[in-house]
Design a protein around this motif. Structure first.
Motif, PDB file in Angstrom:
ATOM      1  N   PHE A 143       0.838  -1.194   0.000  1.00  0.00           N
ATOM      2  CA  PHE A 143       0.000   0.000   0.000  1.00  0.00           C
ATOM      3  C   PHE A 143       0.878   1.252   0.000  1.00  0.00           C
ATOM      4  O   PHE A 143       1.820   1.372   0.777  1.00  0.00           O
ATOM      5  N   HIS A 144       0.549   2.175  -0.866  1.00  0.00           N
ATOM      6  CA  HIS A 144       1.275   3.454  -1.001  1.00  0.00           C
ATOM      7  C   HIS A 144       2.758   3.214  -1.266  1.00  0.00           C
ATOM      8  O   HIS A 144       3.583   4.032  -0.898  1.00  0.00           O
ATOM      9  N   TYR A 150       2.147  -3.754   4.959  1.00  0.00           N
ATOM     10  CA  TYR A 150       1.759  -3.379   6.325  1.00  0.00           C
ATOM     11  C   TYR A 150       2.111  -4.414   7.395  1.00  0.00           C
ATOM     12  O   TYR A 150       2.046  -4.100   8.575  1.00  0.00           O
ATOM     13  N   HIS A 271     -11.159   2.120   1.325  1.00  0.00           N
ATOM     14  CA  HIS A 271     -10.515   2.138   0.006  1.00  0.00           C
ATOM     15  C   HIS A 271      -9.299   1.208  -0.036  1.00  0.00           C
ATOM     16  O   HIS A 271      -8.655   1.069  -1.067  1.00  0.00           O
ATOM     17  N   GLU A 272      -8.983   0.555   1.094  1.00  0.00           N
ATOM     18  CA  GLU A 272      -7.834  -0.355   1.145  1.00  0.00           C
ATOM     19  C   GLU A 272      -8.256  -1.826   1.113  1.00  0.00           C
ATOM     20  O   GLU A 272      -7.417  -2.704   1.307  1.00  0.00           O
ATOM     21  N   ASP A 299     -13.475   8.539   4.449  1.00  0.00           N
ATOM     22  CA  ASP A 299     -12.757   7.833   3.382  1.00  0.00           C
ATOM     23  C   ASP A 299     -12.723   8.686   2.109  1.00  0.00           C
ATOM     24  O   ASP A 299     -13.188   9.830   2.104  1.00  0.00           O
ATOM     25  N   SER A 318      -4.287   4.692  -7.862  1.00  0.00           N
ATOM     26  CA  SER A 318      -4.627   3.272  -7.939  1.00  0.00           C
ATOM     27  C   SER A 318      -3.551   2.480  -8.676  1.00  0.00           C
ATOM     28  O   SER A 318      -3.176   1.393  -8.250  1.00  0.00           O
ATOM     29  N   GLU A 323      -2.534   1.967  -4.421  1.00  0.00           N
ATOM     30  CA  GLU A 323      -3.904   1.986  -3.883  1.00  0.00           C
ATOM     31  C   GLU A 323      -4.712   0.932  -4.637  1.00  0.00           C
ATOM     32  O   GLU A 323      -5.637   1.234  -5.392  1.00  0.00           O
ATOM     33  N   GLY A 326      -8.472   1.062  -4.363  1.00  0.00           N
ATOM     34  CA  GLY A 326      -9.088   2.388  -4.312  1.00  0.00           C
ATOM     35  C   GLY A 326     -10.291   2.501  -5.229  1.00  0.00           C
ATOM     36  O   GLY A 326     -11.313   3.078  -4.865  1.00  0.00           O
TER      37      GLY A 326
END
Lengths: 364, 113
Positions: A143-144, A150, A271-272, A299, A318, A323, A326
């Motif tokens: 993510f990102h 994560y 959105h995740e 969000d 995205s 994302e 997303g």
């Protein structure tokens, strides 16, 4: 173009503090300060949005399906050299940020791991980890562009926390954004009863502790699938001396009793997660939230209401910023989903910058 | 550090670009841009160090590496430093702001002033 435009003046008066991970050197801080300024330049100083808006004024009409508007916006942007520069810079600042954060934290890896270890068992915050827990397959995303995502590196929480400091270009250094959302933009249930609060996908616990400060009498629990995030959240809350609980659970299958929470809070979660999990999570919230309780969702805004520039940015995020889900969220009808799972509007929703807020409840 | 995300996401979602996306017609341009950004970051680190040194010199008259690493600006100086940093970033990148079709389609040496 901040993610959220909120009045943080009241929040700051409460002197909310954060425990940012300590980098290895002042040089690393300087480097990341530059990246923060670079990001600020790309978002605002470059004035890309204004240039794109001039070229896409005829696409402002939101009655046309957003996917069709997006394709027309992208076609126009393809002929704009500044769009390619903007995309390059946006991608580069993310890559620079993560490279430096990871190398700086790794330079003192043992110290950071010892810090997390030493927080174990210390209060007032509590930490509940599930030894048999398996992170869901859908969460195996960087993510990102965060290296290792994560949950795969023990320092993922520290990486994420410093990453968001840069992301918010200094506007959340003291958690003032989280504090403002909770203090200025969160209605209580109509009957005023707030004894148990659930913070969905709490990451490093900034909203969890803000909720406890707003509702000191309540039992506040933040859940997340990521052990490194929860360990970081617990360490942070211990350092701040705030009595909250962090528990390793899935948002779509929390394991809590029916009707057991007065409030469920969700900050940039939906959105995740993929569409299937969005639906399962709404079903789960409708089960654990008591009738009359408050479900607050902060969000990304729906694509149907986006300007051409916002559609362009969402598409870039995205594909080029990890994302991954997303679009699953932004191109759905979240109001319709809330209704499908039995929720009704508890207070008028609103837009804060490029984000949208929903306040929902369950009929008694 | 592991590689970035590649290929499809685990469950549908958006198709992600690879680890080294190219945004310009010539990938050399992407590399040049990244070099400039990195140089800028490195230059800022040096400038920042220098400002810290100047501040410490003014305050103490003696500078050590440990003193530099321990340097933290007070609120007023942090504000001033941030303003200088924003200006520095803007100065380095200001030409990008005017990178319009008109500017890009007028090659250097075309005789047009």
């Amino acid at each position: 173009m901040p993610l959220m435009e909120v009045d943080t003046s009241q929040a700051l008066k409460r002197e909310n503090a954060t425990i940012l991970p300590e980098l290895a050197s002042r040089e690393d801080e300087s480097y990341l300060d530059f990246v923060e300024s670079l990001r600020s330049f790309v978002l605002d100083g470059m004035q890309f949005d204004q240039q794109l808006a001039t070229r896409t004024a005829h696409l402002e009409d939101t009655s046309e399906p957003p996917a069709e508007r997006l394709e027309k916006v992208r076609e126009i942007a393809r002929d704009m050299p500044v769009a390619r520069v903007r995309d390059r810079l946006m991608r580069s600042q993310q890559e620079m940020k993560w490279r430096r954060i990871v190398s700086s934290l790794d330079a003192r890896r043992d110290i950071h791991l010892d810090r997390l270890k030493s927080a174990e068992g210390r209060g007032p915050a509590r930490l509940e980890l599930d030894p048999g827990f398996e992170p869901p397959e859908y969460a195996n995303v960087h993510f990102h562009l965060q290296p290792d995502g994560y949950h795969k590196d023990p320092l993922a929480g520290f990486r994420y926390h410093y990453g968001t400091k840069v992301f918010f270009v200094g506007d959340n250094d003291k958690d003032q954004l989280h504090a403002s959302l909770v203090n200025n933009h969160l209605p209580s249930p109509a009957d005023g009863r707030v004894e148990r609060i659930l913070d969905l996908a709490c990451s490093v616990g900034q909203s969890t502790t803000a909720l406890k400060q707003r509702f000191p009498q309540a039992d506040v629990t933040g859940i997340d699938h990521s052990e490194p995030m929860l360990r970081c959240a617990h360490h942070r809350a211990v350092e701040l001396g705030i009595d909250v609980c962090f528990s390793q659970r899935l948002v779509e299958n929390t394991g809590y009793d029916d009707n057991s929470f007065d409030m469920v809070f969700s900050f940039i979660l939906f959105h995740e997660i993929p569409t299937r999990i969005i639906r399962e999570t709404l079903a789960e919230v409708s089960r654990v939230l008591r009738p009359g309780g408050m479900f607050a969702v902060y969000d990304f805004m729906m694509a149907s209401g986006m300007t051409p520039a916002q559609l362009y940015h969402r598409h870039f995020d995205s594909r080029h910023n990890g994302e991954a889900y997303g679009d699953d969220f932004c191109y759905t009808d979240f109001n319709g989903l809330l209704e499908e799972f039995g929720f009704v509007e508890a207070a008028p929703g609103k837009h804060l910058g490029t984000t949208q807020v929903w306040y929902a409840t369950l009929p008694g | 550090m592991s590689k970035g995300p590649s290929g499809q996401t685990p469950e549908g979602g958006a198709p992600l670009v690879g680890d080294y996306p190219v945004y310009f017609k010539d990938p050399v341009q992407d590399a040049m841009m990244n070099m400039i950004l990195e140089l800028s970051a490195q230059l800022w680190m040096s400038m920042d160090r220098l400002y810290a040194l100047e501040d410490l010199l003014a305050r103490q008259g003696i500078v050590t590496a440990a003193a530099l690493d321990g340097y933290r600006p007070d609120a007023e100086r942090a504000k001033a430093l941030r303003a200088r940093r924003e200006r520095f970033t803007h100065d380095i990148l200001r030409d990008l702001k005017s990178l319009t079709e008109g500017a890009a389609s007028t090659p250097a040496g075309s005789g047009k002033e």
